[in-house]
Design a protein around this motif. Structure first.
Motif, PDB file in Angstrom:
ATOM      1  N   PRO A  89      12.583  -0.098  -0.762  1.00  0.00           N
ATOM      2  CA  PRO A  89      13.686   0.870  -0.874  1.00  0.00           C
ATOM      3  C   PRO A  89      13.275   2.088  -1.698  1.00  0.00           C
ATOM      4  CG  PRO A  89      14.491  -1.366  -1.202  1.00  0.00           C
ATOM      5  CD  PRO A  89      13.000  -1.462  -1.131  1.00  0.00           C
ATOM      6  N   GLU A  90      13.813   3.225  -1.316  1.00  0.00           N
ATOM      7  CA  GLU A  90      13.431   4.491  -1.961  1.00  0.00           C
ATOM      8  C   GLU A  90      13.689   4.479  -3.466  1.00  0.00           C
ATOM      9  OE1 GLU A  90      12.142   8.342  -2.591  1.00  0.00           O
ATOM     10  OE2 GLU A  90      11.885   7.048  -0.830  1.00  0.00           O
ATOM     11  N   TYR A  91      14.784   3.869  -3.895  1.00  0.00           N
ATOM     12  CA  TYR A  91      15.116   3.886  -5.324  1.00  0.00           C
ATOM     13  C   TYR A  91      14.126   3.069  -6.147  1.00  0.00           C
ATOM     14  CZ  TYR A  91      17.195  -0.814  -4.887  1.00  0.00           C
ATOM     15  OH  TYR A  91      17.385  -2.150  -4.688  1.00  0.00           O
ATOM     16  N   ILE A  92      13.401   2.165  -5.500  1.00  0.00           N
ATOM     17  CA  ILE A  92      12.364   1.392  -6.196  1.00  0.00           C
ATOM     18  C   ILE A  92      11.028   2.127  -6.133  1.00  0.00           C
ATOM     19  CG2 ILE A  92      11.037  -0.748  -6.216  1.00  0.00           C
ATOM     20  CD1 ILE A  92      13.475  -2.201  -5.201  1.00  0.00           C
ATOM     21  N   SER A  93      10.616   2.514  -4.906  1.00  0.00           N
ATOM     22  CA  SER A  93       9.291   3.121  -4.735  1.00  0.00           C
ATOM     23  C   SER A  93       9.153   4.440  -5.485  1.00  0.00           C
ATOM     24  CB  SER A  93       8.992   3.328  -3.253  1.00  0.00           C
ATOM     25  OG  SER A  93       9.950   4.202  -2.667  1.00  0.00           O
ATOM     26  N   SER A  94      10.242   5.214  -5.565  1.00  0.00           N
ATOM     27  CA  SER A  94      10.151   6.504  -6.261  1.00  0.00           C
ATOM     28  C   SER A  94       9.815   6.322  -7.737  1.00  0.00           C
ATOM     29  CB  SER A  94      11.475   7.268  -6.117  1.00  0.00           C
ATOM     30  OG  SER A  94      12.541   6.520  -6.714  1.00  0.00           O
ATOM     31  N   ILE A  95      10.300   5.233  -8.325  1.00  0.00           N
ATOM     32  CA  ILE A  95      10.006   4.960  -9.740  1.00  0.00           C
ATOM     33  C   ILE A  95       8.592   4.407  -9.902  1.00  0.00           C
ATOM     34  CG2 ILE A  95      10.642   3.563 -11.739  1.00  0.00           C
ATOM     35  CD1 ILE A  95      13.531   3.610 -10.734  1.00  0.00           C
ATOM     36  N   VAL A  96       8.268   3.401  -9.089  1.00  0.00           N
ATOM     37  CA  VAL A  96       6.995   2.691  -9.271  1.00  0.00           C
ATOM     38  C   VAL A  96       5.811   3.575  -8.911  1.00  0.00           C
ATOM     39  CG1 VAL A  96       5.666   0.647  -8.622  1.00  0.00           C
ATOM     40  CG2 VAL A  96       8.151   0.505  -8.847  1.00  0.00           C
ATOM     41  N   TYR A 124      -2.987   0.415  -9.747  1.00  0.00           N
ATOM     42  CA  TYR A 124      -3.780   1.620  -9.967  1.00  0.00           C
ATOM     43  C   TYR A 124      -5.147   1.506  -9.303  1.00  0.00           C
ATOM     44  CZ  TYR A 124      -0.321   2.804 -13.516  1.00  0.00           C
ATOM     45  OH  TYR A 124       0.836   3.099 -14.176  1.00  0.00           O
ATOM     46  N   GLY A 125      -5.581   2.620  -8.720  1.00  0.00           N
ATOM     47  CA  GLY A 125      -6.914   2.704  -8.156  1.00  0.00           C
ATOM     48  C   GLY A 125      -7.829   3.518  -9.042  1.00  0.00           C
ATOM     49  N   ALA A 126      -8.788   4.199  -8.425  1.00  0.00           N
ATOM     50  CA  ALA A 126      -9.728   5.029  -9.188  1.00  0.00           C
ATOM     51  C   ALA A 126      -8.990   6.195  -9.821  1.00  0.00           C
ATOM     52  CB  ALA A 126     -10.841   5.543  -8.267  1.00  0.00           C
ATOM     53  N   ASP A 127      -9.508   6.647 -10.969  1.00  0.00           N
ATOM     54  CA  ASP A 127      -8.934   7.776 -11.717  1.00  0.00           C
ATOM     55  C   ASP A 127      -7.480   7.531 -12.084  1.00  0.00           C
ATOM     56  OD1 ASP A 127     -11.369   9.136 -11.412  1.00  0.00           O
ATOM     57  OD2 ASP A 127     -10.740   9.932  -9.475  1.00  0.00           O
ATOM     58  N   SER A 128      -7.102   6.248 -12.258  1.00  0.00           N
ATOM     59  CA  SER A 128      -5.748   5.861 -12.670  1.00  0.00           C
ATOM     60  C   SER A 128      -4.678   6.379 -11.720  1.00  0.00           C
ATOM     61  CB  SER A 128      -5.475   6.355 -14.095  1.00  0.00           C
ATOM     62  OG  SER A 128      -6.380   5.780 -15.002  1.00  0.00           O
ATOM     63  N   GLU A 129      -5.005   6.485 -10.453  1.00  0.00           N
ATOM     64  CA  GLU A 129      -4.055   6.943  -9.438  1.00  0.00           C
ATOM     65  C   GLU A 129      -3.276   5.740  -8.896  1.00  0.00           C
ATOM     66  OE1 GLU A 129      -4.025   9.101  -5.027  1.00  0.00           O
ATOM     67  OE2 GLU A 129      -5.901   8.691  -6.082  1.00  0.00           O
ATOM     68  N   VAL A 130      -1.959   5.888  -8.803  1.00  0.00           N
ATOM     69  CA  VAL A 130      -1.129   4.821  -8.250  1.00  0.00           C
ATOM     70  C   VAL A 130      -1.323   4.788  -6.738  1.00  0.00           C
ATOM     71  CG1 VAL A 130       1.197   3.925  -7.974  1.00  0.00           C
ATOM     72  CG2 VAL A 130       0.547   5.059 -10.097  1.00  0.00           C
ATOM     73  N   ASN A 183       0.880  -1.170   0.000  1.00  0.00           N
ATOM     74  CA  ASN A 183       0.000   0.000   0.000  1.00  0.00           C
ATOM     75  C   ASN A 183       0.913   1.214   0.000  1.00  0.00           C
ATOM     76  OD1 ASN A 183      -1.802   2.051   0.418  1.00  0.00           O
ATOM     77  ND2 ASN A 183      -2.867   1.076   2.125  1.00  0.00           N
ATOM     78  N   ASN A 184       0.945   1.918  -1.148  1.00  0.00           N
ATOM     79  CA  ASN A 184       1.998   2.902  -1.409  1.00  0.00           C
ATOM     80  C   ASN A 184       3.340   2.179  -1.304  1.00  0.00           C
ATOM     81  OD1 ASN A 184       0.473   5.211  -2.043  1.00  0.00           O
ATOM     82  ND2 ASN A 184      -0.044   5.447   0.125  1.00  0.00           N
ATOM     83  N   ASP A 185       4.230   2.561  -0.359  1.00  0.00           N
ATOM     84  CA  ASP A 185       5.513   1.868  -0.247  1.00  0.00           C
ATOM     85  C   ASP A 185       5.560   0.951   0.971  1.00  0.00           C
ATOM     86  OD1 ASP A 185       5.456   3.834   1.659  1.00  0.00           O
ATOM     87  OD2 ASP A 185       7.552   4.439   1.381  1.00  0.00           O
TER      88      ASP A 185
END
Length: 528
Positions: free
Chosen positions: A229-236, A261-267, A206-208
């Protein structure tokens, strides 16, 4: 016994030929062996990447399936008459009972029922939690607006799940509530099921923040104790995909993380796929050792013979495969042409116009739709017959008025002409042109529309307009003539100064009323 001259020569030839050949064979074997090691390592890496990609596709496909299943389940429970009655009466115990029975039958993880304002009436997964409002969830908003939609979202009681919503209607089709069903992504059941399919380690975030995983953390916990890790989550979390290698508990693994992706194509989260490379490394080492052993054992000529045989086999196989590919391509094109012809025929057979297609060179009929067959009483398949033999029957050559004569000179032209059929007293508008048929052949197509009713209607309208003109001309003369006389007499009398006041007032009213009536008549005639 000393060797004779011929034997010595043959021996020297064999030695001079064998040494370079053996040297070349050994060199070739070493080059091939090293190349195979390189290619095998490359193939192993490609295989690992392929497994990761397939696993990611499986995860995405499984989530899509959950959406579809949730949509179907939401529709099913929303139409349950017992549930509708319980929601109308706001009977929480009955709602909870029906919802629990439904999740077992539909094999969903949870079911939540709300009233028409979005307030929770019952939850199967949190029976004691109700009364809160879920309008912040898109699928609940959509359901209360009459739409059935499904999204991945976080709720009060579920970290991340596939939610499907559906409106609940009463007998008068009024929305009295909403149903939300779905599947949890934040439990071990989901990720363990995916691991069993993909043979990869799976993690859901859920998020990172990790909410479910098949690999425990350092505390042997599968729960929410780790972050990406930050270097992964920042990209995804920006909508990208992150791949690479990572060390998990002392073991090297290849990973792939992609957004959820959730509603309105929000990650709103991430899915992580990890595949351990230890087995592949063992395969590479085993291959190297085995390859060395085999190479040393057969280096004296077997490889050369095998390569020679394989060259022949590959050559013959290549020829056979080329022939098979050509045959498959030919068969595929034939099937495509047949399907396209069937679809085109079905469309034309459903039109209430006469359509037929011919070969302009031979006049052979390629296609005739059912409407035209019925009109000409053609109760057999006319394909391959001459068009003039089927349609004119008494003709033995192309009709003199055939539009193909003009189209041969002007192939890009469209010819429109009318033909009167004396037997049926009908007038048909024919439209002819050359087109490219489904198999690429240039053909002549004609479609005919019965214009009889339209032409008769046009003639009736013209006759009606002429009658109207005659009537208006007569009315104009018959009404305006006496009215002008009345107006003229009244105006002359008004010029007489000896008239009494009453007489003058009477003539004035006659004149004014006459003018008013004349203007009304003029307006009516002009409007007509």
């Amino acid at each position: 016994m000393p060797l004779d001259k011929d034997e010595i020569i043959n021996k020297n030839i064999r030695i001079n030929f064998s040494l370079p050949l053996i040297t070349l064979t050994v060199g070739c074997c070493l080059v091939v062996f090293i190349s195979y090691i390189f290619l095998f390592n490359k193939e192993i890496n490609r295989s690992i990447t392929g497994k990761i990609d397939v696993a990611a596709m499986v995860v995405e496909h499984e989530i899509d399936n959950l959406k579809i299943n949730g949509h179907t389940a939401a529709m099913g429970i929303a139409d349950n008459q017992d549930l509708i009655k319980a929601v109308e009466n706001k009977n929480r115990d009955e709602i909870f009972k029906i919802a629990n029975a439904f999740i077992v039958m539909a094999q969903v993880d949870y079911c939540t029922i709300t009233d028409k304002d979005g307030y929770v009436l019952a939850r199967t997964h949190e029976p004691d939690t109700y009364g809160d409002n879920l309008l912040y969830l898109h699928h609940i908003q959509s359901a209360l607006n009459g739409k059935r939609e499904e999204y991945i979202a976080q709720s009060i009681t579920i970290n991340l799940g596939v939610h499907a919503g559906s409106p609940i209607y009463d007998s008068e089709m009024n929305i009295i509530g909403a149903v939300s069903v779905g599947y949890r992504l934040d439990n071990q059941k989901f990720v363990n099921g995916l691991k069993a399919i993909t043979m990869c380690e799976i993690a859901i975030f859920n998020n990172d923040k990790r909410i479910a995983a098949t690999v425990p953390d350092t505390n042997d916990s599968y729960g929410q104790t780790m972050k990406t890790p930050e270097y992964i989550s920042s990209i995804v979390l920006s909508g990208g995909t992150s791949t690479g290698r990572i060390n998990i508990s002392g073991q090297e693994a290849v990973f792939k993380y992609f957004p959820i992706y959730g509603a309105d194509s929000e990650v709103i989260g991430m899915a992580g796929i990890n595949y351990y490379t230890a087995e592949e490394k063992k395969k590479i080492n085993f291959f190297i050792l085995t390859g060395i052993s085999i190479t040393l054992a057969v280096i004296a000529g077997c490889i050369f013979l095998a390569r020679f045989i394989m060259t022949k086999v590959e050559y013959r196989l290549s020829i056979m495969m080329n022939e098979v590919r050509k045959a498959d391509e030919k068969a595929r094109k034939a099937v495509e042409e047949k399907n396209l012809l069937v679809n085109t025929g079905e469309i034309m057979n459903n039109l209430d116009v006469m359509i037929f297609v011919t070969d302009p060179e031979t006049n052979d009929i390629i296609f005739m739709n059912e409407f035209m067959k019925r009109y000409y009483s053609v109760n057999y398949d006319p394909t391959g017959k001459k068009c003039y033999e089927v349609l004119k029957r008494s003709f033995n050559k192309r009709c003199s008025f055939c539009p193909c004569y003009r189209l041969d000179n002007e192939p890009e032209k469209t010819i429109i002409w009318d033909e009167h059929i004396a037997i049926t007293s009908c007038i048909y508008r024919r439209i002819d042109r050359y087109i490219k048929w489904v198999n690429g052949q240039i053909v002549h197509i004609q479609h005919s529309v019965d214009m009889t009713e339209l032409i008769n209607a046009k003639e009736s309208a013209e006759l009606s307009n002429r009658s109207k003109g005659i009537f208006l001309a007569q009315m104009s003369h018959e009404i305006r003539t006496p009215m002008n006389a009345i107006l003229g007499i009244s105006e002359i009398q008004l010029l007489d100064k000896t008239l009494s006041p009453n007489a003058e007032e009477g003539y004035r009213k006659i004149n004014e009323s006459g003018n008013l009536l004349l203007n009304i008549i003029n307006d009516i005639l002009d409007f007509s």
